[in-house]
Design a protein around this motif. Structure first.
Motif, short mmCIF file in Angstrom:
data_model
loop_
_atom_site.label_atom_id
_atom_site.label_comp_id
_atom_site.label_asym_id
_atom_site.label_seq_id
_atom_site.Cartn_x
_atom_site.Cartn_y
_atom_site.Cartn_z
N ASN A 94 -30.65 4.10 -20.05
CA ASN A 94 -29.67 3.59 -19.08
C ASN A 94 -29.29 4.59 -17.97
OD1 ASN A 94 -29.47 1.12 -20.47
ND2 ASN A 94 -27.96 1.98 -21.87
N TYR A 131 -29.08 2.60 -14.72
CA TYR A 131 -28.72 1.20 -14.93
C TYR A 131 -27.84 0.68 -13.80
CZ TYR A 131 -26.55 -2.83 -17.23
OH TYR A 131 -26.09 -4.07 -17.52
N LYS A 132 -28.25 -0.44 -13.24
CA LYS A 132 -27.52 -1.14 -12.17
C LYS A 132 -27.31 -0.31 -10.91
CE LYS A 132 -25.26 -4.87 -14.51
NZ LYS A 132 -24.06 -5.66 -14.65
N GLY A 163 -33.97 0.80 -20.75
CA GLY A 163 -33.03 0.39 -19.73
C GLY A 163 -32.77 1.41 -18.64
N SER A 215 -33.02 -0.54 -15.65
CA SER A 215 -32.63 -1.94 -15.80
C SER A 215 -31.64 -2.34 -14.71
CB SER A 215 -31.97 -2.14 -17.17
OG SER A 215 -31.62 -3.47 -17.37
#
Length: 90
Positions: free
Chosen positions: A16, A19-20, A39, A42
């Motif tokens: 992550n 992430y985003k 992720g 991700s």
């Protein structure tokens, strides 16, 4: 941040990590990277360019999952670059 350049001292991108990151459009991953966590990229749906040093080193990167790959998002017109040259055939 729109461009991400991973330093060549990094061996692993953790789970992550990005992430985003909605505005991320370009990712540069050096041959020192050996693994990318689940992720890590991700929901980075704007990424359209991945820069790597060599196909050989990239093939050796352990991807924890499909969403570990920087070009896994929904953006169109994705391109892979090796030594800053676009890959047109493998």
């Amino acid at each position: 941040m729109t461009e991400l350049v991973i330093p060549n001292t990094v061996a692993a991108i953790p789970q992550n990590a990005f992430y985003k990151c909605d505005f991320l459009t370009s990712v540069t991953i050096p041959s020192s990277v050996q693994s990318i966590g689940q992720g890590a990229f991700s929901s980075c749906n704007a990424v359209t360019a991945l820069y790597i040093d060599s196909i050989e080193s990239w093939c050796g990167v352990a991807l924890a999952s499909d969403n570990s790959h920087p070009l896994n998002g929904t953006a169109t017109g994705k391109k892979l670059y090796v030594n800053n040259e676009p890959v047109t055939e493998l």
